[in-house]
Design a protein around this motif. Structure first.
Motif, PDB file in Angstrom:
ATOM      1  N   SER A  29       5.509   0.529  -4.608  1.00 32.50           N
ATOM      2  CA  SER A  29       6.106  -0.778  -4.870  1.00 32.50           C
ATOM      3  C   SER A  29       6.077  -1.695  -3.658  1.00 32.50           C
ATOM      4  N   ASP A  30       6.136  -1.100  -2.444  1.00 34.28           N
ATOM      5  CA  ASP A  30       6.224  -1.943  -1.253  1.00 34.28           C
ATOM      6  C   ASP A  30       5.245  -1.546  -0.162  1.00 34.28           C
ATOM      7  N   GLU A  31       4.183  -0.811  -0.496  1.00 36.33           N
ATOM      8  CA  GLU A  31       3.252  -0.415   0.549  1.00 36.33           C
ATOM      9  C   GLU A  31       1.911  -0.002  -0.020  1.00 36.33           C
ATOM     10  N   LEU A  32       0.919  -0.004   0.876  1.00 37.55           N
ATOM     11  CA  LEU A  32      -0.412   0.551   0.604  1.00 37.55           C
ATOM     12  C   LEU A  32      -0.620   1.697   1.575  1.00 37.55           C
ATOM     13  N   LYS A  33      -1.143   2.796   1.084  1.00 36.46           N
ATOM     14  CA  LYS A  33      -1.497   3.926   1.935  1.00 36.46           C
ATOM     15  C   LYS A  33      -3.011   4.115   1.849  1.00 36.46           C
ATOM     16  N   LEU A  34      -3.665   3.904   2.996  1.00 34.77           N
ATOM     17  CA  LEU A  34      -5.119   3.950   3.069  1.00 34.77           C
ATOM     18  C   LEU A  34      -5.554   5.131   3.914  1.00 34.77           C
ATOM     19  N   PRO A  51     -12.922  11.915  12.920  1.00 42.90           N
ATOM     20  CA  PRO A  51     -11.514  11.847  12.540  1.00 42.90           C
ATOM     21  C   PRO A  51     -11.285  10.915  11.347  1.00 42.90           C
ATOM     22  N   VAL A  52     -10.143  11.083  10.715  1.00 50.62           N
ATOM     23  CA  VAL A  52      -9.695  10.220   9.623  1.00 50.62           C
ATOM     24  C   VAL A  52      -8.439   9.488  10.086  1.00 50.62           C
ATOM     25  N   LEU A  53      -8.398   8.201   9.834  1.00 52.46           N
ATOM     26  CA  LEU A  53      -7.222   7.408  10.185  1.00 52.46           C
ATOM     27  C   LEU A  53      -6.426   7.084   8.927  1.00 52.46           C
ATOM     28  N   ASN A  54      -5.146   7.373   8.978  1.00 51.35           N
ATOM     29  CA  ASN A  54      -4.230   7.009   7.901  1.00 51.35           C
ATOM     30  C   ASN A  54      -3.581   5.673   8.245  1.00 51.35           C
ATOM     31  N   ILE A  55      -3.735   4.699   7.372  1.00 51.06           N
ATOM     32  CA  ILE A  55      -3.260   3.337   7.635  1.00 51.06           C
ATOM     33  C   ILE A  55      -2.283   2.957   6.536  1.00 51.06           C
ATOM     34  N   THR A  56      -1.060   2.668   6.938  1.00 51.32           N
ATOM     35  CA  THR A  56      -0.026   2.255   5.988  1.00 51.32           C
ATOM     36  C   THR A  56       0.261   0.776   6.196  1.00 51.32           C
ATOM     37  N   VAL A  57       0.143   0.008   5.119  1.00 57.21           N
ATOM     38  CA  VAL A  57       0.474  -1.417   5.133  1.00 57.21           C
ATOM     39  C   VAL A  57       1.750  -1.575   4.311  1.00 57.21           C
ATOM     40  N   HIS A  58       2.816  -2.027   4.937  1.00 56.63           N
ATOM     41  CA  HIS A  58       4.112  -2.029   4.264  1.00 56.63           C
ATOM     42  C   HIS A  58       4.907  -3.263   4.656  1.00 56.63           C
ATOM     43  N   SER A  59       6.011  -3.510   3.948  1.00 53.45           N
ATOM     44  CA  SER A  59       6.834  -4.687   4.225  1.00 53.45           C
ATOM     45  C   SER A  59       8.305  -4.305   4.259  1.00 53.45           C
ATOM     46  N   PRO A  60       8.931  -4.364   5.429  1.00 57.47           N
ATOM     47  CA  PRO A  60      10.354  -4.051   5.520  1.00 57.47           C
ATOM     48  C   PRO A  60      11.264  -5.227   5.177  1.00 57.47           C
ATOM     49  N   ALA A  61      10.720  -6.446   5.176  1.00 54.69           N
ATOM     50  CA  ALA A  61      11.504  -7.648   4.872  1.00 54.69           C
ATOM     51  C   ALA A  61      10.537  -8.744   4.442  1.00 54.69           C
ATOM     52  N   GLY A  87      21.853  -4.383  10.684  1.00 54.80           N
ATOM     53  CA  GLY A  87      21.990  -4.114   9.259  1.00 54.80           C
ATOM     54  C   GLY A  87      20.702  -4.402   8.519  1.00 54.80           C
ATOM     55  N   ALA A  88      20.419  -3.593   7.502  1.00 53.05           N
ATOM     56  CA  ALA A  88      19.184  -3.745   6.736  1.00 53.05           C
ATOM     57  C   ALA A  88      19.196  -5.052   5.955  1.00 53.05           C
ATOM     58  N   PRO A  89      18.058  -5.738   5.903  1.00 48.70           N
ATOM     59  CA  PRO A  89      17.984  -6.986   5.146  1.00 48.70           C
ATOM     60  C   PRO A  89      17.921  -6.687   3.645  1.00 48.70           C
ATOM     61  N   PRO A  90      18.045  -7.724   2.809  1.00 49.88           N
ATOM     62  CA  PRO A  90      17.860  -7.503   1.368  1.00 49.88           C
ATOM     63  C   PRO A  90      16.473  -6.922   1.094  1.00 49.88           C
ATOM     64  N   LYS A  91      16.366  -6.167   0.015  1.00 48.80           N
ATOM     65  CA  LYS A  91      15.083  -5.578  -0.345  1.00 48.80           C
ATOM     66  C   LYS A  91      14.059  -6.683  -0.545  1.00 48.80           C
ATOM     67  N   PRO A  92      12.909  -6.583   0.125  1.00 46.24           N
ATOM     68  CA  PRO A  92      11.931  -7.677   0.039  1.00 46.24           C
ATOM     69  C   PRO A  92      11.275  -7.760  -1.328  1.00 46.24           C
ATOM     70  N   SER A  93      10.789  -8.962  -1.627  1.00 42.34           N
ATOM     71  CA  SER A  93      10.011  -9.173  -2.844  1.00 42.34           C
ATOM     72  C   SER A  93       8.546  -8.896  -2.514  1.00 42.34           C
ATOM     73  N   VAL A  94       8.074  -7.711  -2.877  1.00 44.53           N
ATOM     74  CA  VAL A  94       6.754  -7.238  -2.473  1.00 44.53           C
ATOM     75  C   VAL A  94       5.929  -6.900  -3.711  1.00 44.53           C
ATOM     76  N   GLN A  95       4.667  -7.269  -3.665  1.00 44.49           N
ATOM     77  CA  GLN A  95       3.726  -6.913  -4.728  1.00 44.49           C
ATOM     78  C   GLN A  95       2.523  -6.224  -4.111  1.00 44.49           C
ATOM     79  N   ALA A  96       2.232  -5.025  -4.564  1.00 48.45           N
ATOM     80  CA  ALA A  96       1.051  -4.286  -4.103  1.00 48.45           C
ATOM     81  C   ALA A  96       0.060  -4.181  -5.255  1.00 48.45           C
ATOM     82  N   ALA A  97      -1.216  -4.349  -4.940  1.00 48.80           N
ATOM     83  CA  ALA A  97      -2.255  -4.304  -5.976  1.00 48.80           C
ATOM     84  C   ALA A  97      -3.502  -3.640  -5.420  1.00 48.80           C
TER      85      ALA A  97
END
Length: 645
Positions: A29-34, A51-61, A87-97
């Protein structure tokens, strides 16, 4: 870190494994795992190579997107930065596709787009590409030890002092780094990276995020912060507590490289419609400045040569005197998140005009790195400043958030420099005391929103390209433009006024911008200009201190408010972050209407600083100035008739 010899060739012995193609993408819901291979996969056997690189694209806010590049995931041997410490911010409005050719992540207005083959990662907002990591911009590098011996962390006293490391380990053959590059667009400029004393715009520099006691005249800095702001509308924060090495177009002139030793690198792209929004979101991520009490905005005197007590002792003494939560001590060092623990000063500087300019650049560089307040050693730390330098620096210090007289081997008291210096300091301190309702309102803004009190010209006027490289003037709060003087008496100084009609605070004269101003400035003065459309609240005269009831007996000054415009400003009580209310000014139909909200705001006078008009009728003038009229006892609303002259 320098990996390349020129653009195409690597340094001798350096081995690079670039992320070249995304082989697998997982969306949540809030990230891409590549998962990216470091070589083309043509057949099954190629999966065993490289080697293989694991790349996470995510949104904390909202409007913040993080990129985490991992080779081997492991527990770090140093503490991570504490993100969102307030303090944690409100849950972000994130769209992953995900599509056959790539994937995307949308957070607020900020969009990250991935192409699979070749692997690229770009960031855009408001119909503009902000920056991108193109083909072979990210990778794993194995570097011969000989090329790493000049890194800041390797040459620091912690690493080289025999008493600290009596039995140093044998150096390894190679050091592993992760490096990620971002594109530099034509005309793009970069600011920040903590309190840096060199060129204000960081283009063409290599900057190591590693604190060192090198004074203000070197590439070393006391408060290094792995965060920078671009004039294209974004900032980048590298979430790494060790040494981070930035190559800002120094090796590859159209790329900004970010390198860390190890197997993992994380950075955040932070978008804002304005530079102040970027800083607001960055300080949401790393913490907002605490609010210093009002007494700290007065004049400080300290010495180095008599110091034989600890900071804890001083803190306890101040707490006993002023009360709990009212104690503050100065700090010289800092890091990302260090803005939460003010107040900081700029470190050891020489007693020269050049060092005064270094202190200014350091202050502005620090402010655009998230620090809300700042100070410096007035007159310089080392040496004995001549009287004219001392007076110039005093004026600069009075229009900094915090004002400290400090020297290495001598007092910086004004009477050592003559009667003129003492009188000038007294007059300037009186102005600062009267400005406390204005200043403390913006201190509260720094505390609550992360908006720094010292603002580079670029921060307030990003649409004016002339402001983008100005490093000898700044805003104190939103409305006061300060232009310290770095030349001896009789020599012309030069500063810039953006578009609009500006009013000199001391004299009331007006000048229309945009324009450069070249003039000689008396030693006891400093160019201080008020932004058009401003409302500035002044406290009573002759309080003799900064900690008084800030909402009582206000003189409200209205500057160049256009017909039909309204301006409003908050009025602090002076006790914590509480506001007594606000003052609103409206110019309409030949009248100026000044209204207060909140029971605690008390008007004493109203000043009208609008060229070409005068107040008809009204109360008695204040101090012989017909532009300022008494309105005490008028309640919460004053209506003044304006007549053209």
């Amino acid at each position: 870190m320098k990996f390349n010899d020129g653009f195409w060739h690597l340094m001798e012995g350096v081995k690079a494994n670039y992320a070249v193609a995304v082989q697998r993408t997982a969306t949540a819901s809030d990230e891409l795992k590549l998962q990216s291979s470091t070589m083309p996969i043509r057949h099954r056997g190629d999966t065993l190579k490289g080697p293989v690189l694991n790349i996470t694209v995510h949104s904390p806010a909202d409007n913040i997107i993080g990129v985490k590049i991992d080779h081997f995931v492991h527990r770090p041997n140093v503490a991570d930065y504490s993100l969102f410490p307030d303090g944690a911010p409100p849950k972000p409005s994130v769209q992953a596709a995900k599509t056959d050719s790539g994937s995307s992540l949308v957070s607020g207005k900020l969009v990250a787009e991935v192409t699979n083959n070749p692997y690229t990662l770009s960031f855009s907002a408001a119909n503009k590409k902000l920056t991108f990591a193109g083909e072979k911009y990210q990778g794993l590098f194995d570097v011969p030890y000989k090329w790493t011996t000049q890194r800041a962390s390797v040459t620091s006293c912690v690493a080289t002092d025999f008493s600290s490391v009596p039995n140093p380990p044998s150096p390894p053959d190679k050091i592993r780094f992760i490096n990620s590059e971002l594109n530099i667009s034509p005309g793009e400029l970069f600011y920040g990276l903590g309190e840096q004393f060199g060129s204000f715009t960081k283009n063409g520099q290599r900057v190591s995020i590693w604190n060192a006691d090198g004074g203000t005249s070197s590439e070393q800095a006391y408060k290094c912060v792995p965060f920078y702001v671009s004039n294209r509308g974004y900032g980048v924060f590298v979430n790494h507590p060790g040494e981070v090495e930035f190559d800002v177009g120094a090796t590859k002139v159209s790329r900004l490289g970010i390198a860390v030793a190890g197997e993992s690198l994380e950075y955040f792209i932070i978008y804002g419609d304005t530079p102040i929004e970027i800083l607001e979101r960055y300080t949401l991520l790393t913490g907002r400045p605490a609010l210093p009490p009002t007494w700290t905005f007065g004049l400080w005197l300290s010495t180095s040569f008599l110091t034989s007590y600890s900071s804890e002792t001083v803190f306890k003494l101040l707490e006993d005197y002023h009360g709990k939560d009212e104690a503050v001590v100065f700090a010289r060092s800092g890091a990302a998140g260090g803005q939460r623990f003010p107040v900081h000063w700029g470190g050891d500087c020489e007693s020269t005009f050049e060092a005064m300019a270094e202190a200014t650049r350091g202050l502005l560089s620090l402010s655009i790195s998230g620090y809300g307040y700042g100070a410096h050693d007035i007159g310089g730390f080392e040496g004995l400043p001549p009287a004219e330098l001392y007076m110039r620096w005093v004026a600069f210090g009075m229009f900094s958030s915090h004002t400290r007289l400090h020297g290495s081997s001598s007092y910086r008291v004004p009477w050592l420099y003559g009667e003129q210096a003492a009188v000038a300091m007294s007059n300037l301190l009186e102005v600062k005391h009267r400005l406390m309702p204005y200043l403390y309102y913006y201190a509260i803004q720094a505390h609550q929103l992360g908006h720094p009190m010292h603002r580079t010209m670029f921060v307030e006027f990003p649409g004016d390209r002339t402001t983008h490289s100005l490093d000898r003037q700044y805003f104190l709060g939103r409305s006061l433009l300060v232009a310290p003087v770095f030349v001896p008496q009789g020599e012309d100084t030069e500063y810039y006024l953006p578009a609009g009609r500006w009013t000199e605070f001391k004299t009331g004269r007006t000048l229309d911008g945009p324009r450069w101003v070249k003039e000689a400035v008396a030693l006891e003065d400093i160019p201080l200009w008020v932004r058009p459309g401003s409302v500035i609240c002044l406290g009573p005269a002759k309080t003799g201190r900064p900690d008084y009831e800030l909402a009582r007996g206000l003189e409200v000054r209205v500057y160049e408010l256009a017909e039909g415009e309204t301006a409003e400003v908050g009025v602090p009580t002076g006790h914590g972050a509480a506001l007594a209310g606000s003052v609103k000014a409206t110019r309409k139909g030949g009248e100026l209407i000044v209204e207060t909200s909140g029971r605690g705001v008390e008007l004493g006078a109203v000043g009208v600083f609008i060229a070409g008009v005068r107040v008809e009728g009204g109360g008695q003038s204040v101090g012989g100035d017909s532009r300022v009229v008494q309105v005490a006892g008028s309640g919460g609303k004053v209506v003044l008739k304006l007549v053209r002259v």
